[in-house]
Scaffold this motif. Structure first.
Motif, PDB file in Angstrom:
ATOM      1  N   LEU A 112      36.336  36.354  41.041  1.00 51.35           N
ATOM      2  CA  LEU A 112      36.936  37.886  41.044  1.00 51.35           C
ATOM      3  C   LEU A 112      36.686  38.631  42.310  1.00 51.35           C
ATOM      4  O   LEU A 112      37.732  39.276  42.794  1.00 51.35           O
ATOM      5  CB  LEU A 112      36.142  38.504  39.847  1.00 51.35           C
ATOM      6  CG  LEU A 112      36.676  39.955  39.645  1.00 51.35           C
ATOM      7  CD1 LEU A 112      37.976  40.105  39.495  1.00 51.35           C
ATOM      8  CD2 LEU A 112      35.492  40.796  38.499  1.00 51.35           C
ATOM      9  N   ALA A 113      35.545  38.348  43.054  1.00 50.73           N
ATOM     10  CA  ALA A 113      35.340  39.043  44.168  1.00 50.73           C
ATOM     11  C   ALA A 113      36.346  38.470  45.224  1.00 50.73           C
ATOM     12  O   ALA A 113      36.901  39.380  46.285  1.00 50.73           O
ATOM     13  CB  ALA A 113      33.961  38.733  44.563  1.00 50.73           C
ATOM     14  N   ASP A 114      36.538  37.309  45.284  1.00 47.75           N
ATOM     15  CA  ASP A 114      37.477  36.544  46.391  1.00 47.75           C
ATOM     16  C   ASP A 114      38.842  37.044  46.057  1.00 47.75           C
ATOM     17  O   ASP A 114      39.426  37.354  46.998  1.00 47.75           O
ATOM     18  CB  ASP A 114      37.532  35.330  45.972  1.00 47.75           C
ATOM     19  CG  ASP A 114      36.202  34.405  46.542  1.00 47.75           C
ATOM     20  OD1 ASP A 114      35.543  35.005  47.220  1.00 47.75           O
ATOM     21  OD2 ASP A 114      36.012  33.233  46.356  1.00 47.75           O
ATOM     22  N   LYS A 115      39.196  37.258  44.945  1.00 48.95           N
ATOM     23  CA  LYS A 115      40.526  37.646  44.884  1.00 48.95           C
ATOM     24  C   LYS A 115      40.753  39.295  44.782  1.00 48.95           C
ATOM     25  O   LYS A 115      41.756  39.658  45.356  1.00 48.95           O
ATOM     26  CB  LYS A 115      40.866  37.501  43.194  1.00 48.95           C
ATOM     27  CG  LYS A 115      41.287  36.105  42.712  1.00 48.95           C
ATOM     28  CD  LYS A 115      41.736  35.962  41.320  1.00 48.95           C
ATOM     29  CE  LYS A 115      42.430  34.603  41.168  1.00 48.95           C
ATOM     30  NZ  LYS A 115      41.608  33.323  41.272  1.00 48.95           N
ATOM     31  N   CYS A 116      39.666  39.976  44.773  1.00 54.52           N
ATOM     32  CA  CYS A 116      39.673  41.448  45.170  1.00 54.52           C
ATOM     33  C   CYS A 116      39.912  41.541  46.800  1.00 54.52           C
ATOM     34  O   CYS A 116      40.655  42.365  47.172  1.00 54.52           O
ATOM     35  CB  CYS A 116      38.544  42.124  44.809  1.00 54.52           C
ATOM     36  SG  CYS A 116      38.535  42.324  42.836  1.00 54.52           S
TER      37      CYS A 116
ATOM     38  N   PRO B 175      45.260  42.014  38.344  1.00 52.94           N
ATOM     39  CA  PRO B 175      44.383  41.701  37.167  1.00 52.94           C
ATOM     40  C   PRO B 175      42.910  41.738  37.653  1.00 52.94           C
ATOM     41  O   PRO B 175      42.022  42.405  37.137  1.00 52.94           O
ATOM     42  CB  PRO B 175      44.556  40.357  36.668  1.00 52.94           C
ATOM     43  CG  PRO B 175      45.961  40.336  36.718  1.00 52.94           C
ATOM     44  CD  PRO B 175      46.433  40.985  38.434  1.00 52.94           C
ATOM     45  N   ALA B 176      42.618  41.341  38.846  1.00 58.31           N
ATOM     46  CA  ALA B 176      41.216  41.336  39.669  1.00 58.31           C
ATOM     47  C   ALA B 176      40.866  42.829  39.930  1.00 58.31           C
ATOM     48  O   ALA B 176      39.852  43.068  39.510  1.00 58.31           O
ATOM     49  CB  ALA B 176      41.398  40.545  40.951  1.00 58.31           C
ATOM     50  N   LEU B 177      41.745  43.616  40.493  1.00 56.70           N
ATOM     51  CA  LEU B 177      41.346  44.838  40.879  1.00 56.70           C
ATOM     52  C   LEU B 177      41.185  45.603  39.631  1.00 56.70           C
ATOM     53  O   LEU B 177      40.195  46.389  39.633  1.00 56.70           O
ATOM     54  CB  LEU B 177      42.416  45.507  41.754  1.00 56.70           C
ATOM     55  CG  LEU B 177      42.060  45.583  43.504  1.00 56.70           C
ATOM     56  CD1 LEU B 177      40.977  46.420  43.624  1.00 56.70           C
ATOM     57  CD2 LEU B 177      41.981  44.096  44.000  1.00 56.70           C
ATOM     58  N   ARG B 178      41.816  45.556  38.365  1.00 57.05           N
ATOM     59  CA  ARG B 178      41.861  46.343  37.319  1.00 57.05           C
ATOM     60  C   ARG B 178      40.379  45.976  37.000  1.00 57.05           C
ATOM     61  O   ARG B 178      39.865  46.904  36.481  1.00 57.05           O
ATOM     62  CB  ARG B 178      42.732  45.969  36.604  1.00 57.05           C
ATOM     63  CG  ARG B 178      42.786  46.865  35.146  1.00 57.05           C
ATOM     64  CD  ARG B 178      43.965  46.399  34.088  1.00 57.05           C
ATOM     65  NE  ARG B 178      43.950  45.115  33.855  1.00 57.05           N
ATOM     66  CZ  ARG B 178      43.506  44.686  32.696  1.00 57.05           C
ATOM     67  NH1 ARG B 178      42.679  45.598  31.985  1.00 57.05           N
ATOM     68  NH2 ARG B 178      43.456  43.445  32.130  1.00 57.05           N
TER      69      ARG B 178
ATOM     70  N   GLN C  65      33.842  44.053  53.154  1.00 56.57           N
ATOM     71  CA  GLN C  65      33.772  42.851  53.454  1.00 56.57           C
ATOM     72  C   GLN C  65      32.077  42.298  53.741  1.00 56.57           C
ATOM     73  O   GLN C  65      31.981  41.137  53.447  1.00 56.57           O
ATOM     74  CB  GLN C  65      34.640  42.763  55.030  1.00 56.57           C
ATOM     75  CG  GLN C  65      36.142  43.015  55.003  1.00 56.57           C
ATOM     76  CD  GLN C  65      36.667  43.296  56.145  1.00 56.57           C
ATOM     77  OE1 GLN C  65      37.159  41.923  56.704  1.00 56.57           O
ATOM     78  NE2 GLN C  65      36.509  43.933  56.779  1.00 56.57           N
ATOM     79  N   ARG C  66      31.565  42.978  54.277  1.00 56.05           N
ATOM     80  CA  ARG C  66      29.942  42.778  54.271  1.00 56.05           C
ATOM     81  C   ARG C  66      29.438  42.605  53.041  1.00 56.05           C
ATOM     82  O   ARG C  66      28.608  41.874  52.920  1.00 56.05           O
ATOM     83  CB  ARG C  66      29.288  44.135  54.955  1.00 56.05           C
ATOM     84  CG  ARG C  66      27.963  43.710  55.398  1.00 56.05           C
ATOM     85  CD  ARG C  66      27.194  44.850  56.310  1.00 56.05           C
ATOM     86  NE  ARG C  66      25.684  44.485  56.566  1.00 56.05           N
ATOM     87  CZ  ARG C  66      24.908  44.948  55.767  1.00 56.05           C
ATOM     88  NH1 ARG C  66      24.922  45.307  54.552  1.00 56.05           N
ATOM     89  NH2 ARG C  66      23.602  44.491  56.262  1.00 56.05           N
TER      90      ARG C  66
END
Length: 202
Positions: free
Chosen positions: A183-187, A123-126, A64-65
């Motif tokens: 991408l970071a937001d979705k992860c 898909p984002a985590l992958r 989160q940081r």
């Protein structure tokens, strides 16, 4: 009274030794606050924090940081493309580590048996995991996704973002890209939902 600087972990205290839970960063962890006094005539004190155990919530705090830092860097003036690239990779690497930390935590062992399967559905985590592996190995073997940040674009007239960048990769012979912040937001959102659905976070 001597106070610890509040660095976002929720830690504050005086020179008395005490044990307490970290408020918001690591809800399942405990830390101990110690003080040592010495000297004759002149009083000197050592104040330090000792971490008793390491749990998945510690890495979750780091993730989160890292996300907050990445978002801030993308709107920093003056823009620094090296910082943006480094902060993006830091987020992806820590996000990939969270999988291992949750999986290894005996306190939540029964909840993560299907974690790999669930991650594969995102898909984002992958792509995040592939980016972390690409960084780890300085490239990928044939047949594996080589996910890299190859270009940073500047947005001098944008009041919300000074820079943007994408991860780029080729899948099934087709060049593809994904905006790093999206991408970071979705992860981050995926992990929040997963932890909440499994009763690990509010």
């Amino acid at each position: 009274m001597t106070q610890l600087a509040n660095d976002g972990t929720g830690l504050t205290g005086d020179t008395r030794a005490e044990e307490f839970s970290v408020d918001d960063a690591e809800p399942s962890n405990h830390v101990q606050l110690f003080s040592n006094f010495s000297g004759s005539g002149t009083l000197s004190a050592e104040l330090y924090v000792e971490y008793v155990d390491r749990r998945w919530s510690e890495m979750w705090f780091y993730v989160q940081r890292a996300h907050k830092i990445l978002c801030a860097t993308a709107s920093t003036v003056p823009a620094n493309h090296l910082d943006l690239r480094a902060d993006a990779m830091t987020f992806f690497i820590l996000c990939s580590h969270l999988y291992d930390w949750v999986k290894a935590d005996l306190a939540v062992e029964d909840l993560v048996k299907d974690l790999r399967t669930e991650i594969a559905k995102s898909p984002a985590l992958r792509i995040c995991l592939e980016a972390a592996n690409t960084s780890k190995h300085a490239g990928r073997d044939d047949g594996k996704l080589d996910v890299q940040i190859r270009k940073v674009s500047f947005r001098p007239n944008d009041r919300t973002r000074t820079m943007e960048t994408k991860v780029e990769y080729i899948e099934n012979g087709v060049p593809q890209s994904w905006d790093v912040l999206d991408l970071a937001d979705k992860c981050l959102a995926w992990w929040k939902n997963y932890l909440k659905d499994n009763g690990l976070a509010e």
